[in-house]
Design an enzyme around this catalytic site. Structure first.
Site, PDB file in Angstrom:
ATOM      1  N   HIS A  94       0.808  -1.220   0.000  1.00  5.87           N
ATOM      2  CA  HIS A  94       0.000   0.000   0.000  1.00  5.87           C
ATOM      3  C   HIS A  94       0.842   1.270   0.000  1.00  5.87           C
ATOM      4  CE1 HIS A  94      -3.820   2.217   1.039  1.00  5.87           C
ATOM      5  NE2 HIS A  94      -4.306   1.214   0.331  1.00  5.87           N
ATOM      6  N   GLU A 101       2.165  -6.268  -3.602  1.00  3.97           N
ATOM      7  CA  GLU A 101       1.687  -5.098  -4.333  1.00  3.97           C
ATOM      8  C   GLU A 101       2.296  -3.823  -3.773  1.00  3.97           C
ATOM      9  OE1 GLU A 101      -2.622  -2.889  -5.030  1.00  3.97           O
ATOM     10  OE2 GLU A 101      -2.535  -5.075  -4.890  1.00  3.97           O
ATOM     11  N   GLU A 159      -1.587   1.106  -9.662  1.00  2.67           N
ATOM     12  CA  GLU A 159      -2.848   1.792  -9.402  1.00  2.67           C
ATOM     13  C   GLU A 159      -2.683   3.304  -9.366  1.00  2.67           C
ATOM     14  OE1 GLU A 159      -3.889   1.786  -4.790  1.00  2.67           O
ATOM     15  OE2 GLU A 159      -3.056  -0.145  -5.422  1.00  2.67           O
ATOM     16  N   HIS A 207      -6.830  -2.889 -11.076  1.00  3.58           N
ATOM     17  CA  HIS A 207      -7.153  -2.392  -9.742  1.00  3.58           C
ATOM     18  C   HIS A 207      -8.613  -1.974  -9.719  1.00  3.58           C
ATOM     19  CE1 HIS A 207      -7.049   1.020  -6.705  1.00  3.58           C
ATOM     20  NE2 HIS A 207      -6.431   0.082  -6.024  1.00  3.58           N
TER      21      HIS A 207
END
Length: 382
Positions: A185, A209, A235, A285
């Site tokens: 994140h 990710e 993303e 995403h």
């Protein structure tokens, strides 16, 4: 056929919708939004109205280029999210005009169904083993979770151990071959990302990710050298040009463009093809609403390198309303054995609940992500 009207709406939990009407009675829906800046994207769509009215909505490529190139300044999350929602709505109109799903107008399907994954845990994940087992019992073959809470650029190993314990508990609860995706994140900087990427190997994650942010995309290659776990990101990239730099930098195995952030169906289809040429997988995403999810599935249906799809049903952000509340044909998102079938109705294949949308828009949401601080008072990445 000409565009005769453009209407925007903000709806809970944190989404934005656009409705485009034509003079001969067709209506298309899109989802232009940046989480936390929905009203700003809405204003950008409003500013684009003069570029759209009286245009033939079938000229999707021409309209896309007009919106992107005619205004001189280009790119970035706000502009590209506005274009994304408009583009989705135009594909919805075109499919309805020709009585076919959008993917049929994009070359047709290269697969019959799409593997999906489900979110577990929250911003500060806990009890993830029970949640993962619940998703497995519901038929899902993979989940995704946030890896960490706040991490300083160099931090303590007790936080590393907490991540490992959570992932180990899922592996024990769900078995050796259950898919576990771990989202850093953007909360992790390179020094700790290297440690986590190495130590997580023993649990065979499906992917990690955003081990670092794409602001530091040159570091993906270094992280890839120390781990065999596939690396996913994208993303927070918004155009084919952003992804060109990412793919040339190397180290990434999976790209994750967002169909509501990266220029919509038209642009993400091109990003998918670029990634395929680099032997890189596609996993769009989508922690968003029903229109964004359908747009993702249109691209998944036609992209050889698509392998799994995110969706937000059950995600911790969805307070007040969920994905299915805003559509009148919720059966379109019935997942069987962890797979979704592709929408078969024309356009994006979903029938919007306009009454609920208009009611929600009377009190537009003002969702913002939380602001986190480290123990020393400095700002932490959320």
């Amino acid at each position: 056929m000409k565009i005769s009207g453009i209407h925007t709406y903000l709806v809970r939990p944190r989404w934005g919708f656009v409705e485009i009407e034509t003079d001969d009675g067709y209506t298309g829906w899109g989802e232009p939004v940046i989480e936390g800046k929905a009203a700003t994207v809405q204003a950008c769509v409003e500013e684009m109205k003069p570029y759209l009215v009286e245009e033939n909505p079938e000229n999707i490529e021409g309209i896309w280029n007009k919106l992107y190139r005619a205004g001189f300044y280009r790119g970035g999350p706000i502009m590209m999210s506005a274009i994304a929602g408009i583009d989705q709505a135009l594909w919805d109109i075109k499919g309805k005009r020709y009585n076919a799903p959008a993917y049929e107008l994009m070359g047709g399907k290269c697969r019959q169904k799409m593997r999906m994954y489900s979110w577990i845990g929250g911003d500060r994940p806990s009890d993830v083993a029970a949640a993962a087992k619940e998703r497995k019992d519901a038929g899902f073959t993979a989940v995704k979770m946030n890896a960490t809470e706040e991490l300083q650029i160099v931090d303590c190993y007790d936080k590393i151990d907490a991540v490992l314990e959570r992932v180990a508990s899922i592996r024990e609860a769900c078995g050796k071959y259950f898919g576990i995706a771990i989202d850093f994140h953007g909360r992790v900087h390179k020094p700790m990302a290297k440690i986590l990427a190495k130590k997580l190997e023993e649990y065979d994650p499906m992917f990690i990710e955003e081990p670092v942010l794409c602001e530091n995309m040159e570091e993906f290659r270094e992280i890839a050298r120390i781990t065999n776990i596939p690396i996913a990101t994208g993303e927070r990239l918004y155009s084919k040009y952003d992804f060109k730099r990412l793919l040339n930098a190397g180290g990434v195995d999976i790209v994750q463009p967002d169909l509501s952030h990266a220029g919509g169906i038209t642009e993400v289809k091109k990003i998918a093809a670029m990634a395929e040429a680099y032997d890189v997988a596609l996993a769009p995403h989508c922690p968003l609403g029903p229109i964004a999810l359908s747009a993702c599935l249109q691209v998944d249906a036609t992209s050889y390198n698509a392998f799994i799809q995110e969706q937000s049903m059950g995600i911790h952000y969805n307070q007040g309303h969920g994905v299915l509340d805003f559509i009148k044909n919720p059966e379109v998102y019935s997942f069987v054995d962890g797979y979704a079938m592709f929408p078969s109705k024309p356009g994006l294949g979903i029938e919007m609940n306009k009454e609920l949308i208009m009611e929600e828009n009377k009190s537009p949401h003002e969702w913002k992500n939380p602001v986190w601080h480290h123990e020393d008072g400095s700002i932490a990445e959320w």
